[in-house]
Design a protein around this motif. Structure first.
Motif, PDB file in Angstrom:
ATOM      1  N   LEU A  45      -4.471  -2.486  -2.877  1.00  0.00           N
ATOM      2  CA  LEU A  45      -5.731  -1.772  -2.696  1.00  0.00           C
ATOM      3  C   LEU A  45      -6.153  -1.101  -3.996  1.00  0.00           C
ATOM      4  O   LEU A  45      -5.379  -0.352  -4.606  1.00  0.00           O
ATOM      5  CB  LEU A  45      -5.617  -0.728  -1.597  1.00  0.00           C
ATOM      6  N   GLU A  46      -7.381  -1.343  -4.384  1.00  0.00           N
ATOM      7  CA  GLU A  46      -7.910  -0.785  -5.633  1.00  0.00           C
ATOM      8  C   GLU A  46      -7.783   0.736  -5.657  1.00  0.00           C
ATOM      9  O   GLU A  46      -7.443   1.327  -6.686  1.00  0.00           O
ATOM     10  CB  GLU A  46      -9.377  -1.200  -5.775  1.00  0.00           C
ATOM     11  N   GLU A  47      -8.033   1.370  -4.523  1.00  0.00           N
ATOM     12  CA  GLU A  47      -7.988   2.835  -4.470  1.00  0.00           C
ATOM     13  C   GLU A  47      -6.559   3.350  -4.665  1.00  0.00           C
ATOM     14  O   GLU A  47      -6.342   4.319  -5.399  1.00  0.00           O
ATOM     15  CB  GLU A  47      -8.558   3.332  -3.131  1.00  0.00           C
ATOM     16  N   ASP A  48      -5.578   2.722  -4.013  1.00  0.00           N
ATOM     17  CA  ASP A  48      -4.174   3.095  -4.223  1.00  0.00           C
ATOM     18  C   ASP A  48      -3.798   2.894  -5.690  1.00  0.00           C
ATOM     19  O   ASP A  48      -3.133   3.739  -6.292  1.00  0.00           O
ATOM     20  CB  ASP A  48      -3.233   2.246  -3.363  1.00  0.00           C
ATOM     21  N   HIS A  49      -4.205   1.775  -6.252  1.00  0.00           N
ATOM     22  CA  HIS A  49      -3.895   1.457  -7.650  1.00  0.00           C
ATOM     23  C   HIS A  49      -4.430   2.547  -8.570  1.00  0.00           C
ATOM     24  O   HIS A  49      -3.728   3.032  -9.458  1.00  0.00           O
ATOM     25  CB  HIS A  49      -4.485   0.094  -8.011  1.00  0.00           C
ATOM     26  N   LYS A  50      -5.669   2.959  -8.335  1.00  0.00           N
ATOM     27  CA  LYS A  50      -6.303   3.997  -9.160  1.00  0.00           C
ATOM     28  C   LYS A  50      -5.536   5.321  -9.059  1.00  0.00           C
ATOM     29  O   LYS A  50      -5.221   5.945 -10.072  1.00  0.00           O
ATOM     30  CB  LYS A  50      -7.750   4.181  -8.708  1.00  0.00           C
ATOM     31  N   VAL A  51      -5.229   5.745  -7.838  1.00  0.00           N
ATOM     32  CA  VAL A  51      -4.557   7.028  -7.620  1.00  0.00           C
ATOM     33  C   VAL A  51      -3.144   7.010  -8.214  1.00  0.00           C
ATOM     34  O   VAL A  51      -2.735   7.943  -8.911  1.00  0.00           O
ATOM     35  CB  VAL A  51      -4.520   7.378  -6.117  1.00  0.00           C
ATOM     36  N   ILE A  52      -2.382   5.962  -7.948  1.00  0.00           N
ATOM     37  CA  ILE A  52      -0.986   5.906  -8.403  1.00  0.00           C
ATOM     38  C   ILE A  52      -0.915   5.719  -9.927  1.00  0.00           C
ATOM     39  O   ILE A  52      -0.051   6.313 -10.581  1.00  0.00           O
ATOM     40  CB  ILE A  52      -0.210   4.808  -7.656  1.00  0.00           C
ATOM     41  N   THR A  53      -1.818   4.948 -10.512  1.00  0.00           N
ATOM     42  CA  THR A  53      -1.855   4.799 -11.970  1.00  0.00           C
ATOM     43  C   THR A  53      -2.093   6.148 -12.626  1.00  0.00           C
ATOM     44  O   THR A  53      -1.413   6.528 -13.582  1.00  0.00           O
ATOM     45  CB  THR A  53      -2.951   3.791 -12.393  1.00  0.00           C
ATOM     46  N   ARG A  54      -3.062   6.912 -12.104  1.00  0.00           N
ATOM     47  CA  ARG A  54      -3.343   8.241 -12.656  1.00  0.00           C
ATOM     48  C   ARG A  54      -2.159   9.173 -12.461  1.00  0.00           C
ATOM     49  O   ARG A  54      -1.792   9.934 -13.355  1.00  0.00           O
ATOM     50  CB  ARG A  54      -4.601   8.835 -12.017  1.00  0.00           C
ATOM     51  N   LEU A  55      -1.519   9.102 -11.295  1.00  0.00           N
ATOM     52  CA  LEU A  55      -0.362   9.949 -11.012  1.00  0.00           C
ATOM     53  C   LEU A  55       0.757   9.697 -12.038  1.00  0.00           C
ATOM     54  O   LEU A  55       1.323  10.644 -12.580  1.00  0.00           O
ATOM     55  CB  LEU A  55       0.150   9.698  -9.600  1.00  0.00           C
ATOM     56  N   TRP A  72      10.537   1.278  -3.558  1.00  0.00           N
ATOM     57  CA  TRP A  72      10.117   2.211  -4.594  1.00  0.00           C
ATOM     58  C   TRP A  72       9.556   1.437  -5.786  1.00  0.00           C
ATOM     59  O   TRP A  72      10.103   0.405  -6.162  1.00  0.00           O
ATOM     60  CB  TRP A  72      11.301   3.057  -5.053  1.00  0.00           C
ATOM     61  N   ILE A  73       8.466   1.958  -6.370  1.00  0.00           N
ATOM     62  CA  ILE A  73       7.912   1.346  -7.574  1.00  0.00           C
ATOM     63  C   ILE A  73       7.851   2.370  -8.703  1.00  0.00           C
ATOM     64  O   ILE A  73       7.659   3.559  -8.465  1.00  0.00           O
ATOM     65  CB  ILE A  73       6.510   0.737  -7.352  1.00  0.00           C
ATOM     66  N   GLY A  74       8.009   1.884  -9.921  1.00  0.00           N
ATOM     67  CA  GLY A  74       7.838   2.705 -11.108  1.00  0.00           C
ATOM     68  C   GLY A  74       6.497   2.425 -11.750  1.00  0.00           C
ATOM     69  O   GLY A  74       5.710   1.608 -11.256  1.00  0.00           O
ATOM     70  N   SER A  75       6.246   3.058 -12.874  1.00  0.00           N
ATOM     71  CA  SER A  75       4.948   2.917 -13.543  1.00  0.00           C
ATOM     72  C   SER A  75       4.650   1.476 -13.938  1.00  0.00           C
ATOM     73  O   SER A  75       3.495   1.066 -13.953  1.00  0.00           O
ATOM     74  CB  SER A  75       4.882   3.827 -14.773  1.00  0.00           C
ATOM     75  N   GLY A  76       5.663   0.680 -14.209  1.00  0.00           N
ATOM     76  CA  GLY A  76       5.442  -0.717 -14.584  1.00  0.00           C
ATOM     77  C   GLY A  76       5.179  -1.637 -13.413  1.00  0.00           C
ATOM     78  O   GLY A  76       4.900  -2.831 -13.609  1.00  0.00           O
ATOM     79  N   ASP A  77       5.234  -1.097 -12.191  1.00  0.00           N
ATOM     80  CA  ASP A  77       5.072  -1.923 -10.986  1.00  0.00           C
ATOM     81  C   ASP A  77       3.758  -1.679 -10.257  1.00  0.00           C
ATOM     82  O   ASP A  77       3.531  -2.266  -9.187  1.00  0.00           O
ATOM     83  CB  ASP A  77       6.214  -1.634 -10.003  1.00  0.00           C
ATOM     84  N   VAL A  78       2.894  -0.839 -10.799  1.00  0.00           N
ATOM     85  CA  VAL A  78       1.687  -0.429 -10.093  1.00  0.00           C
ATOM     86  C   VAL A  78       0.783  -1.615  -9.742  1.00  0.00           C
ATOM     87  O   VAL A  78       0.085  -1.598  -8.726  1.00  0.00           O
ATOM     88  CB  VAL A  78       0.912   0.644 -10.901  1.00  0.00           C
ATOM     89  N   ASP A  79       0.814  -2.663 -10.545  1.00  0.00           N
ATOM     90  CA  ASP A  79      -0.043  -3.818 -10.269  1.00  0.00           C
ATOM     91  C   ASP A  79       0.325  -4.533  -8.974  1.00  0.00           C
ATOM     92  O   ASP A  79      -0.455  -5.363  -8.485  1.00  0.00           O
ATOM     93  CB  ASP A  79      -0.027  -4.802 -11.438  1.00  0.00           C
ATOM     94  N   VAL A 134       0.836  -1.206   0.000  1.00  0.00           N
ATOM     95  CA  VAL A 134       0.000   0.000   0.000  1.00  0.00           C
ATOM     96  C   VAL A 134       0.869   1.254   0.000  1.00  0.00           C
ATOM     97  O   VAL A 134       2.068   1.197   0.263  1.00  0.00           O
ATOM     98  CB  VAL A 134      -0.927   0.032   1.237  1.00  0.00           C
ATOM     99  N   VAL A 135       0.231   2.381  -0.229  1.00  0.00           N
ATOM    100  CA  VAL A 135       0.853   3.679  -0.031  1.00  0.00           C
ATOM    101  C   VAL A 135       0.831   3.927   1.486  1.00  0.00           C
ATOM    102  O   VAL A 135      -0.202   3.719   2.130  1.00  0.00           O
ATOM    103  CB  VAL A 135       0.074   4.774  -0.789  1.00  0.00           C
ATOM    104  N   PRO A 136       1.954   4.341   2.104  1.00  0.00           N
ATOM    105  CA  PRO A 136       1.978   4.562   3.557  1.00  0.00           C
ATOM    106  C   PRO A 136       0.959   5.610   3.990  1.00  0.00           C
ATOM    107  O   PRO A 136       0.658   6.543   3.243  1.00  0.00           O
ATOM    108  CB  PRO A 136       3.397   5.071   3.825  1.00  0.00           C
ATOM    109  N   GLY A 137       0.471   5.471   5.208  1.00  0.00           N
ATOM    110  CA  GLY A 137      -0.489   6.436   5.727  1.00  0.00           C
ATOM    111  C   GLY A 137      -1.037   6.007   7.056  1.00  0.00           C
ATOM    112  O   GLY A 137      -0.519   5.090   7.691  1.00  0.00           O
ATOM    113  N   GLY A 138      -2.119   6.658   7.467  1.00  0.00           N
ATOM    114  CA  GLY A 138      -2.726   6.309   8.734  1.00  0.00           C
ATOM    115  C   GLY A 138      -3.916   7.186   9.062  1.00  0.00           C
ATOM    116  O   GLY A 138      -4.361   7.996   8.244  1.00  0.00           O
TER     117      GLY A 138
END
Length: 132
Positions: A115-125, A104-111, A34-38
């Protein structure tokens, strides 16, 4: 179900995004990437929560946040109104203090994001802001 406020912190360096693998003993999303948070604590504004979470989870201080997105994330325990913030300039070297690991992940590692929501946000980013 109860709705709580949460933040996710997108650290960007060299066209890559920092993610974490959650520990298996976590109540929500054990072992997930996931993307870190809390959670936002009572009386905190979102930026204060971002600063505190970055320090607790990664040991860094961000020099400024940019709001990126907001959406509801439903878990087995609670509904989370999550806000993603981008941090591109920070003090300190990120270190793993609460997760199983960070990387660290690059654009080819988003899969790899669980979490679907993280995937959506990071793919768009990657598509809108981090593409070459």
């Amino acid at each position: 179900m109860k709705t709580v406020d949460t933040v996710s912190l997108i650290l960007v360096r060299g066209g890559k995004v920092l993610v974490e693998r959650r520990r298996m003993d976590r109540v929500t999303y054990p072992g997930a990437i996931v993307v870190p948070g809390g959670h936002v604590e009572p009386g905190e504004c979102y930026e204060e929560s971002c600063r505190r979470e970055l320090w607790e989870e990664l040991g860094v201080e961000c020099r400024g946040f940019t709001f990126d997105d907001c959406m509801l994330c439903v878990t087995d325990v609670e509904d989370q109104m999550n806000r993603w913030y981008i941090c591109e300039d920070w003090v300190g070297e990120p270190r793993c203090t609460e997760a199983e690991e960070i990387f660290w992940i690059g654009s080819g590692d988003v899969d790899c994001l669980d979490l679907e929501e993280d995937h959506k946000v990071i793919t768009r980013l990657f598509a809108e802001k981090l593409s070459p």
